[in-house]
Design a protein around this motif. Structure first.
Motif, PDB file in Angstrom:
ATOM      1  N   UNK A   3       0.843  -1.192   0.000  1.00 28.47           N
ATOM      2  CA  UNK A   3       0.000   0.000   0.000  1.00 28.47           C
ATOM      3  C   UNK A   3       0.880   1.244   0.000  1.00 28.47           C
ATOM      4  N   UNK A   4       0.363   2.319  -0.534  1.00 27.24           N
ATOM      5  CA  UNK A   4       1.157   3.539  -0.642  1.00 27.24           C
ATOM      6  C   UNK A   4       0.451   4.705   0.020  1.00 27.24           C
ATOM      7  N   UNK A   5       1.227   5.740   0.305  1.00 24.42           N
ATOM      8  CA  UNK A   5       0.642   6.945   0.892  1.00 24.42           C
ATOM      9  C   UNK A   5      -0.288   7.599  -0.117  1.00 24.42           C
ATOM     10  N   UNK A   6      -1.366   8.187   0.402  1.00 27.06           N
ATOM     11  CA  UNK A   6      -2.319   8.864  -0.476  1.00 27.06           C
ATOM     12  C   UNK A   6      -1.810  10.260  -0.827  1.00 27.06           C
ATOM     13  N   UNK A   7      -2.274  10.810  -1.940  1.00 19.91           N
ATOM     14  CA  UNK A   7      -1.801  12.142  -2.364  1.00 19.91           C
ATOM     15  C   UNK A   7      -2.295  13.262  -1.448  1.00 19.91           C
ATOM     16  N   UNK A   8      -1.608  14.385  -1.517  1.00 22.92           N
ATOM     17  CA  UNK A   8      -1.913  15.508  -0.628  1.00 22.92           C
ATOM     18  C   UNK A   8      -3.243  16.178  -0.939  1.00 22.92           C
ATOM     19  N   UNK A   9      -3.816  15.937  -2.127  1.00 19.68           N
ATOM     20  CA  UNK A   9      -5.074  16.596  -2.463  1.00 19.68           C
ATOM     21  C   UNK A   9      -6.212  16.176  -1.535  1.00 19.68           C
ATOM     22  N   UNK A  10      -6.042  15.066  -0.833  1.00 21.84           N
ATOM     23  CA  UNK A  10      -7.081  14.647   0.123  1.00 21.84           C
ATOM     24  C   UNK A  10      -7.207  15.686   1.241  1.00 21.84           C
ATOM     25  N   UNK A  11      -6.071  16.141   1.759  1.00 18.67           N
ATOM     26  CA  UNK A  11      -6.097  17.173   2.802  1.00 18.67           C
ATOM     27  C   UNK A  11      -6.537  18.507   2.212  1.00 18.67           C
ATOM     28  N   UNK A  12      -6.106  18.784   0.972  1.00 20.44           N
ATOM     29  CA  UNK A  12      -6.542  20.010   0.289  1.00 20.44           C
ATOM     30  C   UNK A  12      -8.061  20.042   0.181  1.00 20.44           C
ATOM     31  N   UNK A 125     -20.575  15.660  20.549  1.00 15.42           N
ATOM     32  CA  UNK A 125     -19.266  15.228  21.063  1.00 15.42           C
ATOM     33  C   UNK A 125     -18.759  14.027  20.267  1.00 15.42           C
ATOM     34  N   UNK A 126     -19.655  13.065  20.016  1.00 11.90           N
ATOM     35  CA  UNK A 126     -19.283  11.873  19.239  1.00 11.90           C
ATOM     36  C   UNK A 126     -18.858  12.277  17.828  1.00 11.90           C
ATOM     37  N   UNK A 127     -19.655  13.159  17.198  1.00 10.89           N
ATOM     38  CA  UNK A 127     -19.336  13.617  15.848  1.00 10.89           C
ATOM     39  C   UNK A 127     -18.008  14.344  15.784  1.00 10.89           C
ATOM     40  N   UNK A 128     -17.756  15.215  16.762  1.00  8.65           N
ATOM     41  CA  UNK A 128     -16.485  15.945  16.805  1.00  8.65           C
ATOM     42  C   UNK A 128     -15.312  15.000  16.991  1.00  8.65           C
ATOM     43  N   UNK A 129     -15.490  14.009  17.855  1.00  6.93           N
ATOM     44  CA  UNK A 129     -14.426  13.030  18.102  1.00  6.93           C
ATOM     45  C   UNK A 129     -14.111  12.244  16.833  1.00  6.93           C
ATOM     46  N   UNK A 130     -15.147  11.808  16.120  1.00  5.00           N
ATOM     47  CA  UNK A 130     -14.947  11.072  14.868  1.00  5.00           C
ATOM     48  C   UNK A 130     -14.274  11.948  13.820  1.00  5.00           C
ATOM     49  N   UNK A 131     -14.657  13.222  13.785  1.00  4.68           N
ATOM     50  CA  UNK A 131     -14.059  14.153  12.824  1.00  4.68           C
ATOM     51  C   UNK A 131     -12.560  14.310  13.087  1.00  4.68           C
ATOM     52  N   UNK A 132     -12.210  14.510  14.361  1.00  2.00           N
ATOM     53  CA  UNK A 132     -10.803  14.668  14.728  1.00  2.00           C
ATOM     54  C   UNK A 132     -10.021  13.404  14.393  1.00  2.00           C
ATOM     55  N   UNK A 133     -10.568  12.233  14.763  1.00  2.00           N
ATOM     56  CA  UNK A 133      -9.885  10.966  14.497  1.00  2.00           C
ATOM     57  C   UNK A 133      -9.694  10.772  12.993  1.00  2.00           C
ATOM     58  N   UNK A 134     -10.766  11.025  12.225  1.00  2.00           N
ATOM     59  CA  UNK A 134     -10.689  10.870  10.774  1.00  2.00           C
ATOM     60  C   UNK A 134      -9.647  11.775  10.150  1.00  2.00           C
ATOM     61  N   UNK A 135      -9.632  13.044  10.562  1.00  2.00           N
ATOM     62  CA  UNK A 135      -8.655  14.001  10.013  1.00  2.00           C
ATOM     63  C   UNK A 135      -7.229  13.634  10.414  1.00  2.00           C
ATOM     64  N   UNK A 136      -7.037  13.176  11.652  1.00  2.00           N
ATOM     65  CA  UNK A 136      -5.698  12.780  12.092  1.00  2.00           C
ATOM     66  C   UNK A 136      -5.196  11.578  11.296  1.00  2.00           C
ATOM     67  N   UNK A 137      -6.072  10.599  11.101  1.00  2.00           N
ATOM     68  CA  UNK A 137      -5.684   9.410  10.321  1.00  2.00           C
ATOM     69  C   UNK A 137      -5.278   9.821   8.909  1.00  2.00           C
ATOM     70  N   UNK A 138      -6.088  10.686   8.279  1.00  2.00           N
ATOM     71  CA  UNK A 138      -5.801  11.109   6.911  1.00  2.00           C
ATOM     72  C   UNK A 138      -4.523  11.944   6.846  1.00  2.00           C
ATOM     73  N   UNK A 139      -4.333  12.818   7.824  1.00  2.00           N
ATOM     74  CA  UNK A 139      -3.136  13.669   7.827  1.00  2.00           C
ATOM     75  C   UNK A 139      -1.863  12.834   7.900  1.00  2.00           C
ATOM     76  N   UNK A 140      -1.870  11.777   8.720  1.00  2.00           N
ATOM     77  CA  UNK A 140      -0.674  10.960   8.881  1.00  2.00           C
ATOM     78  C   UNK A 140      -0.534   9.890   7.798  1.00  2.00           C
ATOM     79  N   UNK A 141      -1.569   9.759   6.960  1.00  2.00           N
ATOM     80  CA  UNK A 141      -1.515   8.763   5.887  1.00  2.00           C
ATOM     81  C   UNK A 141      -1.305   9.377   4.510  1.00  2.00           C
ATOM     82  N   UNK A 142      -1.333  10.707   4.454  1.00  2.00           N
ATOM     83  CA  UNK A 142      -1.175  11.394   3.161  1.00  2.00           C
ATOM     84  C   UNK A 142       0.242  11.942   3.012  1.00  2.00           C
ATOM     85  N   UNK A 143       0.613  12.133   1.785  1.00  2.00           N
ATOM     86  CA  UNK A 143       1.949  12.613   1.455  1.00  2.00           C
ATOM     87  C   UNK A 143       2.008  14.141   1.533  1.00  2.00           C
ATOM     88  N   UNK A 144       2.077  14.668   2.765  1.00  2.00           N
ATOM     89  CA  UNK A 144       2.177  16.113   2.965  1.00  2.00           C
ATOM     90  C   UNK A 144       3.398  16.415   3.829  1.00  2.00           C
TER      91      UNK A 144
END
Length: 195
Positions: A3-12, A125-144
């Motif tokens: 598997x490879x890192x995802x492109x930075x446009x995901x965070x964009x 609170x649940x929605x905010x927690x999921x949002x933070x977790x999702x963004x953190x996962x994507x940030x550390x998995x993308x090529x930025x």
């Protein structure tokens, strides 16, 4: 095949959705987008009117379509499986928000509204927690770039925490202005880091 890192446009894309949402919220708070009003009452003569910006559903729909697209592309292009997990977190978070608005519109009485608002606190609170977790996962998995990653993570955590505060309408307007400008700044820095 590894598997490879995802492109930075995901965070964009996430930042562009945040900017879209911020602009819609600011226009609504400035009265440039007509608000939808829903009134509730009970048998004791008490009444309460709740308003919301109908264009918020546009940014939510864009967010949902985008997250589903990212999840599908992650599977098809064999990006890291964490990308799918991060996208799923964002999908569920957006569905919680849409469900909250649908619940508001389908509430029949003031008593039901008060009960619904109490439940919303937990779901927010649940929605905010999921949002933070999702963004953190994507940030550390993308090529930025590392610096952009740190800025993005700090931005997401800070404004997710602020989103849980009971602020006045004027304070929310200021928060939306700062949030939108910060997202634009991260986009600008991210672009320059790759040119």
């Amino acid at each position: 095949m590894a598997s490879e890192k995802a492109p930075r446009w995901i965070i964009t894309g996430i930042l562009l959705i945040i900017i879209l949402s911020g602009v819609i919220n600011m226009l609504g708070m400035a009265g440039l987008i007509p608000a939808k009003y829903v009134s509730f009452s009970n048998g004791y003569g008490e009444e309460r009117t709740v308003s919301f910006n109908p264009l918020v559903l546009v940014s939510m729909s864009v967010s949902l379509i985008y997250s589903v697209t990212v999840a599908i592309l992650a599977l098809v292009r064999k990006w890291r499986s964490a990308i799918v997990a991060g996208a799923l977190c964002l999908i569920v978070c957006t569905l919680i928000d849409i469900w909250g608005i649908a619940g508001l519109l389908s509430t029949g009485s003031l008593d039901d509204l008060n009960a619904s608002m109490q439940n919303r606190i937990v779901w927010d609170i649940v929605g905010n927690l999921l949002y933070v977790i999702g963004c953190l996962i994507l940030a550390f998995s993308c090529n930025i770039a590392r610096f952009v990653k740190i800025l993005f993570v700090a931005f997401v955590i800070l404004f997710s925490l602020i989103g849980l505060l009971p602020l006045s309408a004027n304070a929310w307007l200021i928060v939306n202005i700062v949030k939108t400008c910060a997202a634009l700044g991260i986009l600008f820095i991210g672009y320059n880091k790759h040119t």
